[in-house]
Design a protein around this motif. Structure first.
Motif, PDB file in Angstrom:
ATOM      1  N   SER A 124       0.814  -1.216   0.000  1.00  0.00           N
ATOM      2  CA  SER A 124       0.000   0.000   0.000  1.00  0.00           C
ATOM      3  C   SER A 124       0.849   1.268   0.000  1.00  0.00           C
ATOM      4  O   SER A 124       0.470   2.274  -0.608  1.00  0.00           O
ATOM      5  N   ARG A 125       2.016   1.236   0.656  1.00  0.00           N
ATOM      6  CA  ARG A 125       2.801   2.459   0.790  1.00  0.00           C
ATOM      7  C   ARG A 125       3.871   2.630  -0.296  1.00  0.00           C
ATOM      8  O   ARG A 125       4.608   3.626  -0.287  1.00  0.00           O
ATOM      9  N   THR A 126       3.953   1.674  -1.216  1.00  0.00           N
ATOM     10  CA  THR A 126       4.796   1.882  -2.402  1.00  0.00           C
ATOM     11  C   THR A 126       3.943   2.101  -3.647  1.00  0.00           C
ATOM     12  O   THR A 126       4.482   2.305  -4.735  1.00  0.00           O
ATOM     13  N   ALA A 127       2.631   2.063  -3.499  1.00  0.00           N
ATOM     14  CA  ALA A 127       1.741   2.283  -4.634  1.00  0.00           C
ATOM     15  C   ALA A 127       1.988   3.668  -5.229  1.00  0.00           C
ATOM     16  O   ALA A 127       2.435   4.593  -4.533  1.00  0.00           O
ATOM     17  N   GLU A 128       1.716   3.801  -6.503  1.00  0.00           N
ATOM     18  CA  GLU A 128       2.066   5.049  -7.199  1.00  0.00           C
ATOM     19  C   GLU A 128       1.375   6.274  -6.623  1.00  0.00           C
ATOM     20  O   GLU A 128       1.868   7.386  -6.763  1.00  0.00           O
ATOM     21  N   GLY A 129       0.243   6.094  -5.963  1.00  0.00           N
ATOM     22  CA  GLY A 129      -0.448   7.237  -5.375  1.00  0.00           C
ATOM     23  C   GLY A 129       0.007   7.587  -3.974  1.00  0.00           C
ATOM     24  O   GLY A 129      -0.469   8.563  -3.399  1.00  0.00           O
ATOM     25  N   GLU A 149       2.534   8.826  -0.819  1.00  0.00           N
ATOM     26  CA  GLU A 149       3.414   9.995  -0.640  1.00  0.00           C
ATOM     27  C   GLU A 149       4.863   9.620  -0.974  1.00  0.00           C
ATOM     28  O   GLU A 149       5.308   8.511  -0.680  1.00  0.00           O
ATOM     29  N   GLU A 150       5.589  10.538  -1.576  1.00  0.00           N
ATOM     30  CA  GLU A 150       6.889  10.229  -2.168  1.00  0.00           C
ATOM     31  C   GLU A 150       7.908   9.687  -1.170  1.00  0.00           C
ATOM     32  O   GLU A 150       8.564   8.659  -1.420  1.00  0.00           O
ATOM     33  N   GLU A 151       8.086  10.347  -0.053  1.00  0.00           N
ATOM     34  CA  GLU A 151       9.055   9.883   0.938  1.00  0.00           C
ATOM     35  C   GLU A 151       8.679   8.510   1.469  1.00  0.00           C
ATOM     36  O   GLU A 151       9.543   7.642   1.664  1.00  0.00           O
ATOM     37  N   ILE A 152       7.399   8.296   1.696  1.00  0.00           N
ATOM     38  CA  ILE A 152       6.936   7.018   2.216  1.00  0.00           C
ATOM     39  C   ILE A 152       7.194   5.908   1.206  1.00  0.00           C
ATOM     40  O   ILE A 152       7.562   4.782   1.569  1.00  0.00           O
TER      41      ILE A 152
END
Length: 260
Positions: A213-218, A220-223
């Motif tokens: 979920s936290r590498t999905a394209e949508g 936040e960039e830093e996350i």
């Protein structure tokens, strides 16, 4: 202030007591499984122990309903993932230190509270005399943006130093209670992007979900950067449990088996 880069370090992993495992297996008739076991990866072994305990599938014949026992661990754990037997993965907890990460990240990170533990540097106790900050590459290439941003951060940093002096926090015999009270007030003037350090622990079931979920394209960039690093660490640490991910050109980690 100074520029920083987010860092992720894996500092803890599951550890098995094989003597106790052997004692249990002696009781139930599964000692042959342990004799075949490669003891180099405790995390994967623990996942297999959890699964085999559920079905008493250490050896053929221990459970009349089980006529075939997988002897290859990779195949066994792939079946765990494919059958969504996710509770087995909750036994496996890994510990990380996230350093140079912003409070933007940690504010979102705490939303993943199931199966996790977090201890974060407290600005109620730790005084800010410096404002470390991460800028994405695209921001660093914008000259006017960086000039204005750095000027603002330096002003905020200067205000932190002024408040500490104004409150006399370094004077002799200042009670710690007062230091804590004033330091807590001072953090209100720190930007959400100031970086911090946190110890984060999560079980494998949660890790699989958060990495996706936290590498999905949508996201936040830093996350995305931080949890991409987590994914790389876990794929190396437990390939049988994280080897099903494919990383897209955009950096998203997409698993073959979802919602385990």
């Amino acid at each position: 202030m100074h520029f920083v880069q987010p860092e992720v370090r894996l500092i803890g992993r599951p550890s098995l007591d094989y003597e106790e495992v052997a004692a249990y297996l002696e009781e139930v008739g599964g000692k042959g499984w342990l004799e075949r076991l490669d003891r180099t990866n405790d995390a994967q072994n623990l996942a297999e122990i959890g699964g085999r305990t559920c079905y008493r599938s250490w050896e053929p014949g221990l459970n009349p309903n089980v006529t075939r026992v997988r002897t290859d661990q990779d195949a066994y754990l792939e079946n765990i993932l494919a059958s969504s037997h996710g509770s087995v993965l909750e036994h496996l907890t890994f510990n990380f230190i996230f350093s140079n990460v912003s409070r933007v990240l940690t504010h979102e990170q705490v939303r993943h509270r199931v199966g996790t533990a977090i201890s974060q540097e407290s600005l109620r106790f730790v005084r800010l005399d410096d404002l470390p900050f991460w800028f994405p590459e695209w921001a660093q290439q914008d000259g006017e943006l960086m000039t204005r941003a750095v000027r603002l951060l330096l002003d905020m940093e200067s205000f932190q130093l002024w408040m500490a002096d104004h409150f006399g926090l370094d004077d002799e015999n200042v009670p710690f209670k007062e230091k804590k009270h004033k330091t807590s007030f001072m953090r209100r003037f720190a930007p959400e992007g100031v970086t911090t350090t946190a110890v984060w622990s999560a079980n494998v079931r949660t890790l699989r979900h958060v990495i996706e979920s936290r590498t999905a394209e949508g996201a936040e960039e830093e996350i995305r950067i931080v949890f991409g690093k987590v994914g790389e660490l876990m794929k190396e640490e437990a390939p049988a449990l994280f080897g099903d991910y494919e990383v897209t050109e955009g950096g998203a980690w997409v698993p073959s088996w979802r919602k385990v």
